[in-house]
Design a protein around this motif. Sequence first.
Motif, PDB file in Angstrom:
ATOM      1  N   ALA A 199       7.129   4.407  -3.610  1.00 51.38           N
ATOM      2  CA  ALA A 199       7.925   3.522  -4.469  1.00 51.38           C
ATOM      3  C   ALA A 199       7.202   2.201  -4.740  1.00 51.38           C
ATOM      4  CB  ALA A 199       9.283   3.253  -3.816  1.00 51.38           C
ATOM      5  N   ALA A 200       7.206   1.794  -5.992  1.00 44.57           N
ATOM      6  CA  ALA A 200       6.564   0.536  -6.395  1.00 44.57           C
ATOM      7  C   ALA A 200       7.464  -0.651  -6.063  1.00 44.57           C
ATOM      8  CB  ALA A 200       6.273   0.570  -7.898  1.00 44.57           C
ATOM      9  N   PRO A 201       6.892  -1.859  -5.951  1.00 41.73           N
ATOM     10  CA  PRO A 201       7.706  -3.047  -5.693  1.00 41.73           C
ATOM     11  C   PRO A 201       8.833  -3.198  -6.711  1.00 41.73           C
ATOM     12  CG  PRO A 201       5.382  -3.578  -5.450  1.00 41.73           C
ATOM     13  CD  PRO A 201       5.445  -2.179  -5.989  1.00 41.73           C
ATOM     14  N   GLY A 202      10.026  -3.484  -6.216  1.00 44.11           N
ATOM     15  CA  GLY A 202      11.189  -3.705  -7.072  1.00 44.11           C
ATOM     16  C   GLY A 202      12.024  -2.483  -7.326  1.00 44.11           C
ATOM     17  N   ASN A 294      11.311 -17.526  -3.393  1.00 45.24           N
ATOM     18  CA  ASN A 294      12.559 -17.085  -4.025  1.00 45.24           C
ATOM     19  C   ASN A 294      12.523 -15.597  -4.378  1.00 45.24           C
ATOM     20  OD1 ASN A 294      14.228 -19.549  -4.295  1.00 45.24           O
ATOM     21  ND2 ASN A 294      12.450 -20.291  -5.445  1.00 45.24           N
ATOM     22  N   ILE A 295      11.390 -14.960  -4.184  1.00 44.18           N
ATOM     23  CA  ILE A 295      11.233 -13.552  -4.525  1.00 44.18           C
ATOM     24  C   ILE A 295      12.162 -12.686  -3.679  1.00 44.18           C
ATOM     25  CG2 ILE A 295       9.350 -13.251  -2.841  1.00 44.18           C
ATOM     26  CD1 ILE A 295       8.040 -11.294  -4.784  1.00 44.18           C
ATOM     27  N   LYS A 296      12.743 -11.650  -4.295  1.00 45.39           N
ATOM     28  CA  LYS A 296      13.563 -10.716  -3.529  1.00 45.39           C
ATOM     29  C   LYS A 296      12.674  -9.858  -2.636  1.00 45.39           C
ATOM     30  CE  LYS A 296      17.442 -10.409  -6.751  1.00 45.39           C
ATOM     31  NZ  LYS A 296      18.271  -9.506  -7.603  1.00 45.39           N
ATOM     32  N   VAL A 297      13.205  -9.512  -1.479  1.00 43.69           N
ATOM     33  CA  VAL A 297      12.424  -8.763  -0.498  1.00 43.69           C
ATOM     34  C   VAL A 297      11.876  -7.468  -1.099  1.00 43.69           C
ATOM     35  CG1 VAL A 297      12.565  -7.498   1.690  1.00 43.69           C
ATOM     36  CG2 VAL A 297      13.587  -9.782   1.499  1.00 43.69           C
ATOM     37  N   LYS A 298      12.691  -6.776  -1.893  1.00 44.97           N
ATOM     38  CA  LYS A 298      12.252  -5.482  -2.441  1.00 44.97           C
ATOM     39  C   LYS A 298      11.107  -5.622  -3.450  1.00 44.97           C
ATOM     40  CE  LYS A 298      15.823  -5.307  -6.054  1.00 44.97           C
ATOM     41  NZ  LYS A 298      17.016  -4.557  -6.538  1.00 44.97           N
ATOM     42  N   LEU A 300       8.509  -7.720  -2.836  1.00 44.54           N
ATOM     43  CA  LEU A 300       7.329  -8.161  -2.104  1.00 44.54           C
ATOM     44  C   LEU A 300       6.246  -7.085  -2.102  1.00 44.54           C
ATOM     45  CD1 LEU A 300       9.053  -9.798   0.996  1.00 44.54           C
ATOM     46  CD2 LEU A 300       7.654 -11.011  -0.697  1.00 44.54           C
ATOM     47  N   THR A 301       5.019  -7.486  -2.311  1.00 43.61           N
ATOM     48  CA  THR A 301       3.888  -6.562  -2.200  1.00 43.61           C
ATOM     49  C   THR A 301       3.457  -6.486  -0.741  1.00 43.61           C
ATOM     50  OG1 THR A 301       2.226  -8.295  -2.498  1.00 43.61           O
ATOM     51  CG2 THR A 301       3.111  -7.234  -4.497  1.00 43.61           C
ATOM     52  N   LEU A 302       2.620  -5.512  -0.437  1.00 44.13           N
ATOM     53  CA  LEU A 302       2.109  -5.390   0.923  1.00 44.13           C
ATOM     54  C   LEU A 302       1.304  -6.631   1.300  1.00 44.13           C
ATOM     55  CD1 LEU A 302       1.659  -3.766   3.503  1.00 44.13           C
ATOM     56  CD2 LEU A 302      -0.281  -2.639   2.383  1.00 44.13           C
ATOM     57  N   GLU A 303       0.554  -7.168   0.364  1.00 46.35           N
ATOM     58  CA  GLU A 303      -0.240  -8.368   0.635  1.00 46.35           C
ATOM     59  C   GLU A 303       0.670  -9.541   1.003  1.00 46.35           C
ATOM     60  OE1 GLU A 303      -0.612  -6.364  -1.980  1.00 46.35           O
ATOM     61  OE2 GLU A 303      -2.545  -5.463  -1.438  1.00 46.35           O
ATOM     62  N   GLN A 304       1.793  -9.692   0.290  1.00 46.71           N
ATOM     63  CA  GLN A 304       2.720 -10.784   0.587  1.00 46.71           C
ATOM     64  C   GLN A 304       3.415 -10.571   1.934  1.00 46.71           C
ATOM     65  OE1 GLN A 304       4.915 -10.355  -3.082  1.00 46.71           O
ATOM     66  NE2 GLN A 304       4.020 -12.216  -3.961  1.00 46.71           N
ATOM     67  N   LEU A 305       3.769  -9.332   2.226  1.00 45.19           N
ATOM     68  CA  LEU A 305       4.390  -9.055   3.524  1.00 45.19           C
ATOM     69  C   LEU A 305       3.401  -9.265   4.663  1.00 45.19           C
ATOM     70  CD1 LEU A 305       6.527  -6.037   2.409  1.00 45.19           C
ATOM     71  CD2 LEU A 305       7.413  -8.018   3.655  1.00 45.19           C
ATOM     72  N   ASN A 306       2.136  -8.949   4.416  1.00 43.19           N
ATOM     73  CA  ASN A 306       1.113  -9.243   5.415  1.00 43.19           C
ATOM     74  C   ASN A 306       1.045 -10.738   5.688  1.00 43.19           C
ATOM     75  OD1 ASN A 306      -0.476  -7.182   6.724  1.00 43.19           O
ATOM     76  ND2 ASN A 306      -1.154  -6.526   4.703  1.00 43.19           N
ATOM     77  N   GLU A 307       1.179 -11.531   4.637  1.00 41.24           N
ATOM     78  CA  GLU A 307       1.128 -12.988   4.806  1.00 41.24           C
ATOM     79  C   GLU A 307       2.318 -13.483   5.620  1.00 41.24           C
ATOM     80  OE1 GLU A 307       0.896 -17.077   2.107  1.00 41.24           O
ATOM     81  OE2 GLU A 307       0.433 -15.130   1.178  1.00 41.24           O
ATOM     82  N   VAL A 308       3.509 -12.964   5.321  1.00 47.26           N
ATOM     83  CA  VAL A 308       4.699 -13.338   6.093  1.00 47.26           C
ATOM     84  C   VAL A 308       4.515 -12.963   7.565  1.00 47.26           C
ATOM     85  CG1 VAL A 308       7.159 -12.906   6.442  1.00 47.26           C
ATOM     86  CG2 VAL A 308       6.259 -13.126   4.119  1.00 47.26           C
ATOM     87  N   ALA A 309       4.061 -11.741   7.809  1.00 45.85           N
ATOM     88  CA  ALA A 309       3.895 -11.273   9.186  1.00 45.85           C
ATOM     89  C   ALA A 309       2.850 -12.088   9.934  1.00 45.85           C
ATOM     90  CB  ALA A 309       3.517  -9.792   9.188  1.00 45.85           C
ATOM     91  N   LEU A 310       1.768 -12.448   9.230  1.00 45.03           N
ATOM     92  CA  LEU A 310       0.715 -13.235   9.861  1.00 45.03           C
ATOM     93  C   LEU A 310       1.216 -14.627  10.228  1.00 45.03           C
ATOM     94  CD1 LEU A 310      -2.253 -13.163  10.712  1.00 45.03           C
ATOM     95  CD2 LEU A 310      -2.842 -14.047   8.438  1.00 45.03           C
ATOM     96  N   LYS A 311       1.964 -15.281   9.327  1.00 42.64           N
ATOM     97  CA  LYS A 311       2.516 -16.606   9.629  1.00 42.64           C
ATOM     98  C   LYS A 311       3.523 -16.507  10.776  1.00 42.64           C
ATOM     99  CE  LYS A 311       0.210 -18.583   6.322  1.00 42.64           C
ATOM    100  NZ  LYS A 311      -0.991 -19.384   6.668  1.00 42.64           N
ATOM    101  N   PHE A 312       4.281 -15.411  10.804  1.00 41.41           N
ATOM    102  CA  PHE A 312       5.244 -15.216  11.893  1.00 41.41           C
ATOM    103  C   PHE A 312       4.508 -15.027  13.220  1.00 41.41           C
ATOM    104  CE2 PHE A 312       7.640 -12.147  14.528  1.00 41.41           C
ATOM    105  CZ  PHE A 312       8.776 -12.916  14.784  1.00 41.41           C
ATOM    106  N   GLU A 313       3.439 -14.240  13.201  1.00 39.52           N
ATOM    107  CA  GLU A 313       2.685 -13.991  14.438  1.00 39.52           C
ATOM    108  C   GLU A 313       2.063 -15.282  14.968  1.00 39.52           C
ATOM    109  OE1 GLU A 313      -0.048 -10.346  15.874  1.00 39.52           O
ATOM    110  OE2 GLU A 313      -0.885 -11.477  14.191  1.00 39.52           O
ATOM    111  N   GLN A 314       1.668 -16.185  14.061  1.00 45.21           N
ATOM    112  CA  GLN A 314       1.033 -17.442  14.466  1.00 45.21           C
ATOM    113  C   GLN A 314       2.043 -18.527  14.839  1.00 45.21           C
ATOM    114  OE1 GLN A 314      -1.179 -18.171  10.878  1.00 45.21           O
ATOM    115  NE2 GLN A 314      -2.918 -16.863  11.494  1.00 45.21           N
TER     116      GLN A 314
END
Length: 335
Positions: A199-202, A294-298, A300-314
């Motif tokens: 499934a594609a983003p959105g 403001n982007i809806k979660v659905k 989000l691209t994998l690259e953006q989710l990687n960024e969220v996860a990385l900031k969370f891990e740090q």
Amino acid sequence: MSKVTRPFLATLPKLPHPELWSTLFKGSRARGQLRVSVMTEEAADMATKEMNIANNRDKTIVELFPGPGQWTRSMALGGAKKILAVENGDTYMDSLKVGILELEQASQDTIKVLPLNPADPYDEILDPSKNMLPGVEPQPWDHVHTGLTLVGSIPNSTFGERVLHELLLASIDRMGIFTLGRVEMYMFCYKDAVNRLVAAPGTPSRNRITLMAEAAADITPLMRPGLAHFHLPYDYQLLRLVPHEKPKIETSMEVMDFCLRSLFTNKSHSLNKVIKLLGPGADILLGRLSFDHNIKVKHLTLEQLNEVALKFEQWPLRPTVLYDDMIMHESKRRK
């Protein structure tokens, strides 16, 4: 495959005519047991052709959920060196005596039926003392394994999707069958499961499994023969899955999975509203992101989710016990 074996395999018995399958092969439509198998020679031969076995006759196949064995038979005739058919379905075993077990007896050891759990047969298959994969050696991860392929007909159930998801996770961690290398997979899956995987983003079908699949492997939908080619008659499609040389995850698996599970509980909401589910004060991470939160979660691209996860891990104040914290959040939402 030797010159002696090839003519012998040409005499492999045909399976019963498809019109008889509903009588001979007593599958179950019970929840969690929706076992779907390739029924026609036409669909089986098409799938075997997609695998290009004819040009790689040193290929060993591990087949999950083979059912009566129509695809098994086709792969043997197509030139597979050896096929390990992993089947323990209680609803099938008696009736399979006129199917895959007969193929095993007639195949001169090219086909071997293993009465193991298809969800996790790898400890047994990889046990050196069993010698189930003669001639198959570990290969470097920088290329797709040339001597081993994993195939299957995934049950049309949450159990089936879990089996496929766990295979993808195992490929990221190089566990199970993937200890031998970058093993490609060919899997028949129900069309809705396929839609979720690619499934594609959105799009409505996009969920955390989509993102984990995208991070783990290149997934290519191939043939979609139609309901009449399957027992039971469901709309199944063949996928080719090739693990990435390097998984597209920038954090630990635990952190990424926690972020996906948390955020996708409300995938239609914007990230700035849902990010608090990562833990108290997690909204501080929003200011550290390079994209509009403001982007809806659905979307989000994998690259953006990687960024969220990385900031969370740090984040120094993130929860230290992730899954206990998730259980607490889910309990509060239910109340």
